[in-house]
Scaffold this active site. Structure first.
Site, PDB file in Angstrom:
ATOM      1  N   CYS A   1     -18.221  24.229  68.722  1.00 30.06           N
ATOM      2  CA  CYS A   1     -17.236  23.143  68.742  1.00 30.06           C
ATOM      3  C   CYS A   1     -17.826  21.895  69.407  1.00 30.06           C
ATOM      4  CB  CYS A   1     -15.969  23.610  69.462  1.00 30.06           C
ATOM      5  SG  CYS A   1     -14.600  22.448  69.373  1.00 30.06           S
TER       6      CYS A   1
ATOM      7  N   CYS B   1     -12.225  17.571  77.180  1.00 28.37           N
ATOM      8  CA  CYS B   1     -11.181  17.824  76.191  1.00 28.37           C
ATOM      9  C   CYS B   1     -10.080  18.699  76.815  1.00 28.37           C
ATOM     10  CB  CYS B   1     -11.771  18.559  74.999  1.00 28.37           C
ATOM     11  SG  CYS B   1     -13.060  17.659  74.126  1.00 28.37           S
TER      12      CYS B   1
ATOM     13  N   CYS C   1     -10.276  22.575  77.115  1.00 37.56           N
ATOM     14  CA  CYS C   1     -11.375  23.129  77.909  1.00 37.56           C
ATOM     15  C   CYS C   1     -11.409  22.550  79.327  1.00 37.56           C
ATOM     16  CB  CYS C   1     -12.704  22.855  77.216  1.00 37.56           C
ATOM     17  SG  CYS C   1     -12.779  23.524  75.537  1.00 37.56           S
TER      18      CYS C   1
ATOM     19  N   CYS D   1     -21.721  20.570  77.821  1.00 41.60           N
ATOM     20  CA  CYS D   1     -21.354  20.498  76.405  1.00 41.60           C
ATOM     21  C   CYS D   1     -22.565  20.458  75.493  1.00 41.60           C
ATOM     22  CB  CYS D   1     -20.478  19.278  76.149  1.00 41.60           C
ATOM     23  SG  CYS D   1     -21.323  17.725  76.492  1.00 41.60           S
TER      24      CYS D   1
HETATM   25  S1  SF4 Z   1     -15.025  20.510  75.181  1.00 41.98           S
HETATM   26 FE1  SF4 Z   1     -13.846  22.121  74.096  1.00 41.98          FE
HETATM   27  S2  SF4 Z   1     -12.546  21.064  72.582  1.00 41.98           S
HETATM   28 FE2  SF4 Z   1     -14.100  19.605  73.320  1.00 41.98          FE
HETATM   29  S3  SF4 Z   1     -15.722  19.707  71.826  1.00 41.98           S
HETATM   30 FE3  SF4 Z   1     -16.281  21.158  73.454  1.00 41.98          FE
HETATM   31  S4  SF4 Z   1     -15.389  23.158  72.884  1.00 41.98           S
HETATM   32 FE4  SF4 Z   1     -14.466  21.561  71.556  1.00 41.98          FE
END
Ligand code: SF4
Length: 248
Positions: free
Chosen positions: A135, A218, A221, A244
């Site tokens: 993601c 986000c 998360c 990330c």
């Molecule tokens: S922080 Fe969570 S929702 Fe945002 S891009 Fe990464 S996995 Fe996806």
């Protein structure tokens, strides 16, 4: 003239604004990285703007506007890139809007290739809960890499005191994954330095910071963090994931 200003003036001599090869960029990093290590954040940004011109951008996740504020003071009109993942808190989007309305910067909002609905259709609903690395790769790493194509150097607000992974982050370094110069003007700052700069300059802060979210990503998360705990412990809590991939 301060020692830092003298250093900056010397480093700025003979700089060009664009068209450098990768080897030239790496050489630049080798040449100035150590010299800027102890320079104030303003001087580091000033060097980056003078060196890269329009091929330099600041990135901001809108936890606060410290880096955007510094850039707006040193070089009004600097590009400030905000990555809208589609999963941001409303407060984060509001902070982005307030920055755009109040600071003399060129705010650029970039988005992933797919909307959240399109991603759900392609990968199944709530990919973040099953494969957060994928993601993040789709919604953060890929769009930022694409957006940074037009730049030779990018600045981030990362600090060495944030995570174990970041303790050796250079002020000016070579980002091998992005093949660009990575500038971290706040690398040596502490959380107290950030708070002081915000208080002294009336800098915009995401209201969630005062509601138990010292580090904001986000919404799926990001969790509240109890007082006294690791400020980043609310990010991907319980998954073992700490980054990330943008800074990996
Ligand atoms: S922080 Fe969570 S929702 Fe945002 S891009 Fe990464 S996995 Fe996806």
């Amino acid at each position: 003239m301060t020692a830092a200003t003298t250093t900056a003036a010397r480093l700025f001599r003979g700089t060009a604004t664009e068209g450098r090869s990768e080897d030239e960029l790496k050489e630049l990093v080798r040449h100035v990285g150590a010299e800027l290590e102890l320079a104030p954040a303003e001087v580091i940004i000033e060097w980056a703007v003078a060196t890269f011109g329009e091929r330099f951008a600041v990135t901001s996740s809108m936890g606060d506007a410290v880096l955007a504020h510094l850039a707006s003071k040193v070089a009004p009109g600097t590009d400030v890139v905000f990555l809208d993942t589609g999963y941001h808190f409303a407060e984060t989007i509001g902070t982005r809007d307030a920055v755009e309305a109040t600071l003399p910067v060129n705010l650029l909002t970039i988005t992933p290739k797919q909307t959240v609905a399109e991603q759900d259709a392609a990968y199944g609903k709530d990919l973040y809960a099953r494969d957060p690395d994928l993601c993040c790769a789709l919604r953060k790493v890929a769009p930022l890499n694409e957006a940074l194509q037009q730049y030779d150097a990018w600045a981030t607000g990362l600090r060495r005191d944030e995570t174990h992974n970041r303790v050796i982050a250079p002020v000016v370094g070579w980002d091998d994954k992005k093949r660009k110069v990575k500038v971290s003007p706040l690398a040596r700052w502490t959380a107290e330095d950030v708070d002081r700069y915000i208080a002294e300059n009336g800098v915009l802060v995401n209201p969630l910071v005062y509601d138990g979210y010292p580090s904001i990503g986000c919404w799926p998360c990001t969790k509240r963090v109890p007082p006294g705990e690791d400020p980043r412990s609310g990010r991907w809590a319980g998954t073992g994931k700490t980054e990330c991939g943008i800074h990996a």
